[in-house]
Design a protein around this motif. Sequence first.
Motif, PDB file in Angstrom:
ATOM      1  N   HIS A 280       1.120  -2.001  -0.007  1.00  0.00           N
ATOM      2  CA  HIS A 280      -0.309  -0.285  -0.021  1.00  0.00           C
ATOM      3  C   HIS A 280      -0.078   1.132  -0.090  1.00  0.00           C
ATOM      4  CE1 HIS A 280      -3.342   2.765   0.504  1.00  0.00           C
ATOM      5  NE2 HIS A 280      -2.891   3.084   1.598  1.00  0.00           N
ATOM      6  N   VAL A 281       0.724   1.581  -1.145  1.00  0.00           N
ATOM      7  CA  VAL A 281       1.153   3.516  -0.840  1.00  0.00           C
ATOM      8  C   VAL A 281       0.249   4.389  -0.909  1.00  0.00           C
ATOM      9  CG1 VAL A 281       2.732   4.481  -2.044  1.00  0.00           C
ATOM     10  CG2 VAL A 281       2.468   2.677  -2.807  1.00  0.00           C
ATOM     11  N   SER A 282       0.792   5.314   0.671  1.00  0.00           N
ATOM     12  CA  SER A 282      -0.486   6.332   1.037  1.00  0.00           C
ATOM     13  C   SER A 282      -0.226   7.459  -0.183  1.00  0.00           C
ATOM     14  CB  SER A 282       0.632   6.412   2.607  1.00  0.00           C
ATOM     15  OG  SER A 282      -0.470   5.227   3.764  1.00  0.00           O
ATOM     16  N   PRO A 283      -1.158   7.972  -0.069  1.00  0.00           N
ATOM     17  CA  PRO A 283      -0.974   9.262  -0.805  1.00  0.00           C
ATOM     18  C   PRO A 283      -0.906  10.476  -0.401  1.00  0.00           C
ATOM     19  CG  PRO A 283      -3.401   8.969  -0.801  1.00  0.00           C
ATOM     20  CD  PRO A 283      -2.464   7.827   0.539  1.00  0.00           C
ATOM     21  N   MET A 284      -0.879  10.805   0.839  1.00  0.00           N
ATOM     22  CA  MET A 284      -0.697  11.791   1.978  1.00  0.00           C
ATOM     23  C   MET A 284       0.684  12.857   1.680  1.00  0.00           C
ATOM     24  SD  MET A 284      -1.265   9.757   3.173  1.00  0.00           S
ATOM     25  CE  MET A 284      -1.090   9.118   4.441  1.00  0.00           C
ATOM     26  N   ASP A 285       0.950  14.116   1.065  1.00  0.00           N
ATOM     27  CA  ASP A 285       1.664  15.319   0.586  1.00  0.00           C
ATOM     28  C   ASP A 285       2.645  14.586   1.103  1.00  0.00           C
ATOM     29  OD1 ASP A 285       0.346  16.173   2.189  1.00  0.00           O
ATOM     30  OD2 ASP A 285       0.192  17.651   0.997  1.00  0.00           O
ATOM     31  N   TRP A 286       2.848  14.609   2.585  1.00  0.00           N
ATOM     32  CA  TRP A 286       4.067  14.933   3.225  1.00  0.00           C
ATOM     33  C   TRP A 286       4.962  13.196   4.208  1.00  0.00           C
ATOM     34  CZ3 TRP A 286       3.222  10.523   7.000  1.00  0.00           C
ATOM     35  CH2 TRP A 286       2.278   9.896   7.201  1.00  0.00           C
ATOM     36  N   SER A 287       3.734  12.465   3.223  1.00  0.00           N
ATOM     37  CA  SER A 287       4.470  11.089   2.169  1.00  0.00           C
ATOM     38  C   SER A 287       5.006  10.825   1.329  1.00  0.00           C
ATOM     39  CB  SER A 287       3.622   9.642   3.224  1.00  0.00           C
ATOM     40  OG  SER A 287       4.258   8.894   3.194  1.00  0.00           O
ATOM     41  N   LEU A 288       4.731  11.764   0.305  1.00  0.00           N
ATOM     42  CA  LEU A 288       5.018  11.372  -0.879  1.00  0.00           C
ATOM     43  C   LEU A 288       6.491  12.644  -0.314  1.00  0.00           C
ATOM     44  CD1 LEU A 288       1.236  10.858  -2.760  1.00  0.00           C
ATOM     45  CD2 LEU A 288       3.627   9.271  -2.518  1.00  0.00           C
ATOM     46  N   GLY A 289       6.209  14.096  -0.298  1.00  0.00           N
ATOM     47  CA  GLY A 289       7.226  14.784  -0.696  1.00  0.00           C
ATOM     48  C   GLY A 289       7.682  15.174   0.657  1.00  0.00           C
ATOM     49  N   ALA A 290       7.965  14.877   1.703  1.00  0.00           N
ATOM     50  CA  ALA A 290       8.706  14.842   2.843  1.00  0.00           C
ATOM     51  C   ALA A 290       9.563  13.478   3.184  1.00  0.00           C
ATOM     52  CB  ALA A 290       8.467  15.165   4.010  1.00  0.00           C
TER      53      ALA A 290
END
Length: 446
Positions: free
Chosen positions: A203-213
């Motif tokens: 599972h890849v969570s789509p929250m910007d903080w998870s993807l970006g940070a």
Amino acid sequence: MKRKFGWLGLMLALVMAVTACGGGGNKTPESPSASQAAESASPSATSSDLKAKITFLNSKGEIQAQLEEAAKTFSNDYPGVTVEILSTSSGQSPFEKASQMYAAGNPATILMLDPADVPKFKDRILDLSGEKWVADAIDNSLTKADGTVLDFPFAVEGFSLVYNKKVLDAAVGGSFDPATIQTRSDLKALFDKIEASGKKAIHVSPMDWSLGAHYMNFLYADQSSDYAQVEKFISDLKAGSVDLASNTVFNGLIDTFDLMKEYNITKDNPLSPPYEKGPEYLAKGDVGLWFMGNWAWPNIKSFDATGEYGFLPVPISDNAADYGNTQIATAVTKRLTIDKEKSTPEQQAAAKKFLEWLVYEQNGQDFLVNKANIIPAFKNITLEPQDPLAKSVKSYMSNGATVVGMTSMPADHWSKVGASMQKYMANAGDRAKLAEEIEDYWKTVK
């Protein structure tokens, strides 16, 4: 954030912190003696002198309940002090919340900030240089400005691919060994085995903080084991002289992300799942892997308190020797500051005692390590983490198998670069567009 120390130095400090727990030597001042530690195990004789109501702004939503319980415990230890735990809104950065509170003339007494935000409030927060715990903080973990200590390092955290060992054991037909995953091909083979066993791979969570940070952290950290080269890469990005389309690490990292997208349990609607679906999918055994950090253990534990979990690196190539293929990311990720602009001397004294309580008193240490599942940034705390994710992080640290958690990124990096990653995740832009947007972002950073 422009800190007084390098990211590489921080990571060396984190490794040193692990050995220090076992009695390893270092050149920092010694921890309190056994008699001093015993004296600090319970509230001091002057606890009755503390009388104040203080507020604590929490920006780690996953420990809100634990912090509220800790506030009650602290008030039992120090009956004259009441601690109210506040929180940031969903999707709101701690910088935004703290700025709003100052604008309204009502800042929290204690503010939990991201590392890059601390210097922005340096004229509004107390100098903590004289606090007892400064001597016990792991090396290079404090934010300093003009010879003053601005913050309290709250948590060491790690992030990468979290795995459910039960699912992976079934997939490989035996006891899964994380050391077998050292390349992207190894990861793909594991994905295939998981899916052949009847589960979804990841599972890849789509929250910007998870993807970006977090995910894009590896774009910078994996450039080199030499910090000077990482620093030069970021300087070149700011100068507009980096061509990401031809950058080996960028392409390798996105190749791996493409693999994760392909096997994602929610790939048909990748931006829809909230954070809460990640721990549920992983703990219930619907997936074998989830990209996240050790802060997620309380969420996983709510579904599966007895399972075995750990971390795998995010491999970016098919050469096992490439830097980053066998490392996870670690950093001091949250920092506590004390307001001096609106808080009374009584409130400031109570807030200082709360921080001291976290480091030296049994109930405070118990909250950090056992209740909030935090890896402390203090050499004197010898409690070993009980949760499997924290244990896994400390194992990577002990083996020197970590890359830098880039806590000094600009405050809007996670939201801007995260938004670009969300578009890529949803197939609303191709790799060339992603590279262009990241380059354009860095050109705006001063």
